[in-house]
Scaffold this motif. Structure first.
Motif, mmCIF file in Angstrom:
data_model
loop_
_atom_site.group_PDB
_atom_site.id
_atom_site.type_symbol
_atom_site.label_atom_id
_atom_site.label_comp_id
_atom_site.label_asym_id
_atom_site.label_seq_id
_atom_site.Cartn_x
_atom_site.Cartn_y
_atom_site.Cartn_z
ATOM 1 N N LEU A 40 0.822 -1.205 0.000
ATOM 2 C CA LEU A 40 0.000 0.000 0.000
ATOM 3 C C LEU A 40 0.858 1.259 0.000
ATOM 4 C CD1 LEU A 40 -2.884 -0.940 2.460
ATOM 5 C CD2 LEU A 40 -3.025 -0.579 -0.001
ATOM 6 N N ILE A 41 1.936 1.240 0.745
ATOM 7 C CA ILE A 41 2.833 2.396 0.775
ATOM 8 C C ILE A 41 3.469 2.613 -0.593
ATOM 9 C CG2 ILE A 41 4.990 3.260 1.748
ATOM 10 C CD1 ILE A 41 4.188 1.852 4.371
ATOM 11 N N LEU A 42 3.840 1.533 -1.256
ATOM 12 C CA LEU A 42 4.493 1.657 -2.558
ATOM 13 C C LEU A 42 3.527 2.017 -3.685
ATOM 14 C CD1 LEU A 42 7.047 -1.262 -2.353
ATOM 15 C CD2 LEU A 42 7.467 1.183 -2.099
ATOM 16 N N LEU A 79 8.143 12.517 -2.713
ATOM 17 C CA LEU A 79 7.120 11.591 -2.217
ATOM 18 C C LEU A 79 7.538 10.151 -2.464
ATOM 19 C CD1 LEU A 79 4.191 11.115 -1.119
ATOM 20 C CD2 LEU A 79 3.540 10.941 -3.512
ATOM 21 N N THR A 80 8.080 9.860 -3.636
ATOM 22 C CA THR A 80 8.534 8.512 -3.944
ATOM 23 C C THR A 80 9.683 8.098 -3.037
ATOM 24 O OG1 THR A 80 7.863 8.815 -6.236
ATOM 25 C CG2 THR A 80 9.398 7.024 -5.775
ATOM 26 N N ALA A 87 8.555 2.211 3.336
ATOM 27 C CA ALA A 87 8.338 0.792 3.050
ATOM 28 C C ALA A 87 9.512 -0.037 3.559
ATOM 29 C CB ALA A 87 8.143 0.569 1.551
ATOM 30 N N TYR A 88 10.720 0.503 3.446
ATOM 31 C CA TYR A 88 11.887 -0.205 3.975
ATOM 32 C C TYR A 88 11.807 -0.319 5.493
ATOM 33 C CZ TYR A 88 16.693 -1.006 5.378
ATOM 34 O OH TYR A 88 17.813 -1.501 5.973
ATOM 35 N N ARG A 89 11.410 0.761 6.155
ATOM 36 C CA ARG A 89 11.318 0.746 7.619
ATOM 37 C C ARG A 89 10.200 -0.189 8.099
ATOM 38 N NH1 ARG A 89 15.373 2.128 10.468
ATOM 39 N NH2 ARG A 89 14.001 2.716 12.147
ATOM 40 N N VAL A 90 9.087 -0.209 7.401
ATOM 41 C CA VAL A 90 7.978 -1.095 7.780
ATOM 42 C C VAL A 90 8.351 -2.543 7.534
ATOM 43 C CG1 VAL A 90 5.627 -1.784 7.170
ATOM 44 C CG2 VAL A 90 6.173 0.633 7.488
ATOM 45 N N GLY A 91 9.059 -2.814 6.434
ATOM 46 C CA GLY A 91 9.418 -4.175 6.079
ATOM 47 C C GLY A 91 10.528 -4.770 6.925
ATOM 48 N N SER A 92 11.335 -3.927 7.562
ATOM 49 C CA SER A 92 12.458 -4.476 8.334
ATOM 50 C C SER A 92 12.160 -4.561 9.810
ATOM 51 C CB SER A 92 13.695 -3.610 8.136
ATOM 52 O OG SER A 92 13.482 -2.304 8.598
#
Length: 92
Positions: A40-42, A79-80, A87-92
């Motif tokens: 969703l973030i991406l 924004l990108t 997304a990196y912070r959420v995924g790690s």
């Protein structure tokens, strides 16, 4: 030669060995939720660029004498970057 000796001393485990275990099914929903949030973030920068672009392109709107499309596209760059970082912070 040293790499070969390490591989012989510590062979890799494959799925056929009895020590291989499948992931715990109770952990899987959290793992899937993390991926859903990351997706969703991406999608945000993608939607930010593609959804309003046909409407902005057809109009003759200007912002300080500059077509609105140009600042809109330049606003997509930070924004990108922010969405990729998030997304990196959420995924790690």
């Amino acid at each position: 030669m040293m790499a070969f000796a390490c591989c012989v001393a510590f062979p890799l485990q494959s799925a056929a060995t009895p020590e291989y275990r499948l992931p715990d099914p109770q952990i899987a929903p959290d793992y899937a939720t993390g991926h859903a949030v990351t997706r969703l973030i991406l999608i945000l920068p993608f939607a930010f660029l593609l959804v309003p672009l046909p409407f902005l392109e057809r109009g003759f709107w200007t912002l300080l004498g500059i077509p609105v499309v140009l600042p809109w596209l330049f606003a997509a760059i930070p924004l990108t970057s922010f969405c990729l970082w998030l997304a990196y912070r959420v995924g790690s």
